[in-house]
Design an enzyme around this catalytic site. Structure first.
Site, PDB file in Angstrom:
ATOM      1  N   TYR A  56       0.824  -1.222   0.000  1.00 29.27           N
ATOM      2  CA  TYR A  56       0.000   0.000   0.000  1.00 29.27           C
ATOM      3  C   TYR A  56       0.854   1.267   0.000  1.00 29.27           C
ATOM      4  O   TYR A  56       0.426   2.293  -0.527  1.00 29.27           O
ATOM      5  CB  TYR A  56      -1.034  -0.045   1.143  1.00 29.27           C
ATOM      6  CG  TYR A  56      -2.120  -1.053   0.814  1.00 29.27           C
ATOM      7  CD1 TYR A  56      -3.088  -0.759  -0.141  1.00 29.27           C
ATOM      8  CD2 TYR A  56      -2.121  -2.324   1.369  1.00 29.27           C
ATOM      9  CE1 TYR A  56      -4.043  -1.706  -0.514  1.00 29.27           C
ATOM     10  CE2 TYR A  56      -3.067  -3.270   1.006  1.00 29.27           C
ATOM     11  CZ  TYR A  56      -4.026  -2.958   0.065  1.00 29.27           C
ATOM     12  OH  TYR A  56      -4.960  -3.886  -0.314  1.00 29.27           O
ATOM     13  N   ARG A  59       1.300   1.789  -3.575  1.00 36.29           N
ATOM     14  CA  ARG A  59       0.058   2.302  -4.194  1.00 36.29           C
ATOM     15  C   ARG A  59      -0.082   3.805  -3.896  1.00 36.29           C
ATOM     16  O   ARG A  59      -0.483   4.582  -4.733  1.00 36.29           O
ATOM     17  CB  ARG A  59      -1.181   1.567  -3.674  1.00 36.29           C
ATOM     18  CG  ARG A  59      -1.193   0.042  -3.803  1.00 36.29           C
ATOM     19  CD  ARG A  59      -1.545  -0.416  -5.203  1.00 36.29           C
ATOM     20  NE  ARG A  59      -0.461  -0.206  -6.152  1.00 36.29           N
ATOM     21  CZ  ARG A  59       0.679  -0.910  -6.167  1.00 36.29           C
ATOM     22  NH1 ARG A  59       0.902  -1.877  -5.313  1.00 36.29           N
ATOM     23  NH2 ARG A  59       1.614  -0.650  -7.050  1.00 36.29           N
ATOM     24  N   HIS A 109     -14.955   0.574  -0.820  1.00 36.10           N
ATOM     25  CA  HIS A 109     -13.819  -0.332  -0.573  1.00 36.10           C
ATOM     26  C   HIS A 109     -12.689   0.348   0.209  1.00 36.10           C
ATOM     27  O   HIS A 109     -11.572  -0.170   0.234  1.00 36.10           O
ATOM     28  CB  HIS A 109     -13.276  -0.879  -1.900  1.00 36.10           C
ATOM     29  CG  HIS A 109     -14.192  -1.877  -2.544  1.00 36.10           C
ATOM     30  ND1 HIS A 109     -13.995  -2.373  -3.812  1.00 36.10           N
ATOM     31  CD2 HIS A 109     -15.310  -2.478  -2.087  1.00 36.10           C
ATOM     32  CE1 HIS A 109     -14.970  -3.236  -4.108  1.00 36.10           C
ATOM     33  NE2 HIS A 109     -15.779  -3.300  -3.086  1.00 36.10           N
ATOM     34  N   SER A 178     -15.389  -4.056 -13.918  1.00 35.85           N
ATOM     35  CA  SER A 178     -15.526  -5.327 -14.638  1.00 35.85           C
ATOM     36  C   SER A 178     -16.766  -6.109 -14.214  1.00 35.85           C
ATOM     37  O   SER A 178     -17.106  -7.110 -14.839  1.00 35.85           O
ATOM     38  CB  SER A 178     -14.271  -6.183 -14.425  1.00 35.85           C
ATOM     39  OG  SER A 178     -14.057  -6.360 -13.044  1.00 35.85           O
TER      40      SER A 178
END
Ligand code: APR
Length: 233
Positions: A56, A59, A109, A178
């Site tokens: 993370y 990220r 999320h 998706s």
């Protein structure tokens, strides 16, 4: 034709792809070189917290280099100027919607730039690196910070609020997702049951495409501003 009074927008990784943040499901099934179970489950964090923190941290470093794109700005414009209700739900943990000055976003999320202390339960902002030794800025205890990310096997945030909104939606739009990760993948059917029109904006056909009434096919930076312009016209 009358304009929808409640619009629910769901965004996924595809909206941030043109800002330079990779989507999740690449060809070899790896996520930035890791198996998902190595970095995005509570079990992984219990087993190898340093690896999960490092993942993370990387990220967050990538997010520091990214900027919102025309799709994020168009949604912000829609939320600012549409005469009805526009509820934005994102599966993304980046803050590019906020950077584009969208007035309100539900991060189902979690958020990359926040951590939670599992000692005092405070959620605190965090733009830089975190390690297993980083003390909590609130209770000052080290070893208790975890990324504010909903990992596989955990319950997404604000589901009651999202489901209540879907029940009154007149239009549901899924952008750059998706449609394989639940519960978000089920929102299109919930919105349809509530009588909403449904639109998918994506540059490819997805597993969920069959559930949508309309498809706007192409890159989010082109399709989203065009759709927003049509609604605001
Ligand atoms: N414009 C429009 N759509 C795009 C673009 C683009 N420029 N680039 C990619 N896409 C589409 C892809 O075709 C794909 O359907 O975005 C989608 C990205 O899918 P995923 O990588 O699966 O991302 P997402 O749907 O957000 O993943 C859901 O899975 O791993 C978890 O928690 C994570 O929130 C994430 C969730």
């Amino acid at each position: 034709m009358s304009k929808p009074s409640t619009i629910v927008i769901l965004t996924g990784a595809g909206i941030s792809a043109e800002s330079g943040l990779p989507t999740f499901r690449d060809v070899n099934g790896l996520w930035e070189g890791h198996r998902i179970e190595e970095v995005a489950t509570p079990e992984a964090f219990a087993r190898t917290p340093w690896l999960v923190h490092e993942f993370y941290n990387q990220r967050r470093a990538a997010l520091r280099k990214a900027e919102p794109n025309d799709a994020h700005y168009a949604i912000a414009r829609l939320q600012q100027s549409y005469p009805g209700e526009v509820v934005l739900v994102t599966q993304n943990v980046d803050d590019l919607h906020e950077q584009a000055e969208t007035p309100s976003v539900i991060h189902m999320h979690g958020e990359l730039r926040k951590v939670r202390c599992e000692n005092c339960w405070k959620v605190v902002r965090c733009g830089g690196d975190v390690s297993i030794d980083t003390p909590c800025p609130s209770c000052e205890q080290a070893g208790f910070l975890r990324p504010l990310i909903v990992w596989f096997g955990e319950a997404p945030f604000e589901m009651d609020r999202i489901e209540r909104t879907l029940q009154r939606a007149d239009l549901f739009v899924a952008i750059g997702t998706s449609g394989v990760v639940y519960p978000a993948a089920g929102f299109v059917r919930q919105a349809k049951l509530a009588g909403a029109e449904t639109i998918e904006i994506n540059n490819a056909v997805t597993e969920a495409s069959g559930h949508f009434d309309r498809h706007l096919t192409g890159p989010a930076t082109e399709q989203v501003p065009a759709w927003v312009a049509e609604l605001l016209a």
